[in-house]
Design a protein around this motif. Structure first.
Motif, short mmCIF file in Angstrom:
data_model
loop_
_atom_site.label_atom_id
_atom_site.label_comp_id
_atom_site.label_asym_id
_atom_site.label_seq_id
_atom_site.Cartn_x
_atom_site.Cartn_y
_atom_site.Cartn_z
N PHE A 29 7.53 8.26 -10.31
CA PHE A 29 7.95 7.47 -9.15
C PHE A 29 7.23 7.91 -7.89
N SER A 30 7.07 9.21 -7.72
CA SER A 30 6.48 9.72 -6.48
C SER A 30 5.01 9.36 -6.32
N THR A 31 4.40 8.80 -7.35
CA THR A 31 3.00 8.41 -7.24
C THR A 31 2.83 6.93 -6.88
N TYR A 32 3.96 6.22 -6.73
CA TYR A 32 3.91 4.78 -6.44
C TYR A 32 4.28 4.50 -5.00
N ALA A 33 3.52 3.62 -4.38
CA ALA A 33 3.97 3.02 -3.14
C ALA A 33 5.02 1.96 -3.49
N MET A 34 5.97 1.77 -2.61
CA MET A 34 7.08 0.86 -2.88
C MET A 34 7.17 -0.21 -1.80
N GLY A 35 7.56 -1.38 -2.21
CA GLY A 35 7.71 -2.47 -1.25
C GLY A 35 9.02 -3.21 -1.44
N TRP A 36 9.45 -3.86 -0.38
CA TRP A 36 10.59 -4.78 -0.43
C TRP A 36 10.06 -6.17 -0.05
N PHE A 37 10.47 -7.14 -0.84
CA PHE A 37 10.16 -8.54 -0.58
C PHE A 37 11.48 -9.31 -0.59
N ARG A 38 11.45 -10.53 -0.08
CA ARG A 38 12.65 -11.36 -0.13
C ARG A 38 12.25 -12.81 -0.34
N GLN A 39 13.19 -13.54 -0.92
CA GLN A 39 12.97 -14.96 -1.16
C GLN A 39 14.22 -15.73 -0.78
N ALA A 40 14.08 -16.56 0.23
CA ALA A 40 15.17 -17.40 0.68
C ALA A 40 15.15 -18.70 -0.12
N PRO A 41 16.29 -19.40 -0.18
CA PRO A 41 16.33 -20.65 -0.94
C PRO A 41 15.28 -21.65 -0.45
N GLY A 42 14.52 -22.19 -1.39
CA GLY A 42 13.52 -23.17 -1.05
C GLY A 42 12.26 -22.64 -0.42
N LYS A 43 12.14 -21.32 -0.35
CA LYS A 43 10.97 -20.71 0.28
C LYS A 43 10.25 -19.79 -0.69
N GLU A 44 9.02 -19.46 -0.34
CA GLU A 44 8.26 -18.52 -1.16
C GLU A 44 8.72 -17.09 -0.87
N ARG A 45 8.48 -16.24 -1.83
CA ARG A 45 8.81 -14.83 -1.63
C ARG A 45 7.87 -14.25 -0.57
N GLU A 46 8.45 -13.43 0.32
CA GLU A 46 7.68 -12.89 1.42
C GLU A 46 7.84 -11.38 1.53
N PHE A 47 6.84 -10.76 2.10
CA PHE A 47 6.85 -9.32 2.33
C PHE A 47 7.86 -8.96 3.41
N VAL A 48 8.56 -7.86 3.20
CA VAL A 48 9.50 -7.36 4.20
C VAL A 48 9.05 -5.99 4.72
N SER A 49 8.81 -5.06 3.78
CA SER A 49 8.49 -3.71 4.19
C SER A 49 7.85 -2.96 3.03
N ALA A 50 7.13 -1.89 3.36
CA ALA A 50 6.53 -1.06 2.33
C ALA A 50 6.47 0.38 2.81
N ILE A 51 6.41 1.30 1.84
CA ILE A 51 6.37 2.72 2.14
C ILE A 51 5.40 3.39 1.19
N SER A 52 4.63 4.32 1.72
CA SER A 52 3.66 5.03 0.90
C SER A 52 4.36 5.98 -0.06
N TRP A 53 3.60 6.53 -1.01
CA TRP A 53 4.20 7.40 -2.02
C TRP A 53 4.86 8.62 -1.39
#
Length: 127
Positions: A29-53
Motif C-alpha cells: 500500500f505504501s508504494t501507491y499514490a491514492m486518489g479520491w474521485f466522485r460521480q454525481a447522478p447523470g455526470k461523469e466521474r471527476e477527480f476530487v483529491s490525491a495523495i502521494s505514497w
C-alpha cells in the motif's frame, strides 16, 4: 493486486462533515499514490483529491480546496478524506483509487491513471 473498500458515506445536512475511509489490502500500500474521485447522478466521474505514497504531496480540485483534506496512514493501509462545510453539490458516489507511480499537478487527476478502484460510498448532502 490491491483491493480497496470505502466506508464513511452517509446523509448529512449542508454545512456538516463526513470522513471517508478507504482500506486497502496488500503489503505494498505504501508504494501507491491514492486518489479520491466522485460521480454525481447523470455526470461523469471527476477527480476530487490525491495523495502521494509518502503523504507529502496532496492535490485537490478547486471546488473542494479549503473544505476537504486527504491524508493516509500507511501503517493501517488506509487513506482518508475529511470533508467539511459540505454542500448539496458534493452529493455523489465517492471512489478511492490506487496508482503506482507519483502524482503532481499534472499527473494523477485522470481515471485512466489509476489501476485499482473501490466500489464507492454514497455521500448525500441535503439543503
Amino acid at each position: 493486486q490491491v483491493q480497496l473498500v470505502e466506508s464513511g458515506g452517509g446523509l448529512v445536512q449542508a454545512g456538516g462533515s463526513l470522513r471517508l475511509s478507504c482500506a486497502a489490502s496488500g503489503r505494498t500500500f505504501s508504494t501507491y499514490a491514492m486518489g479520491w474521485f466522485r460521480q454525481a447522478p447523470g455526470k461523469e466521474r471527476e477527480f476530487v483529491s490525491a495523495i502521494s505514497w509518502s503523504g507529502a504531496g496532496t492535490y485537490y480540485t478547486d471546488s473542494v480546496k479549503g473544505r476537504f483534506t486527504i491524508s493516509r496512514d500507511n501503517a493501517k493501509n488506509t487513506v482518508y478524506l475529511q470533508m467539511n462545510s459540505l454542500k448539496p453539490e458534493d452529493t455523489a458516489v465517492y471512489y478511492c483509487a490506487a496508482r503506482r507511480g507519483g502524482i503532481s499537478t499534472l499527473v494523477g487527476r485522470w481515471e485512466h491513471e489509476y489501476a485499482y478502484w473501490g466500489q464507492g460510498t454514497q455521500v448525500t448532502v441535503s439543503s
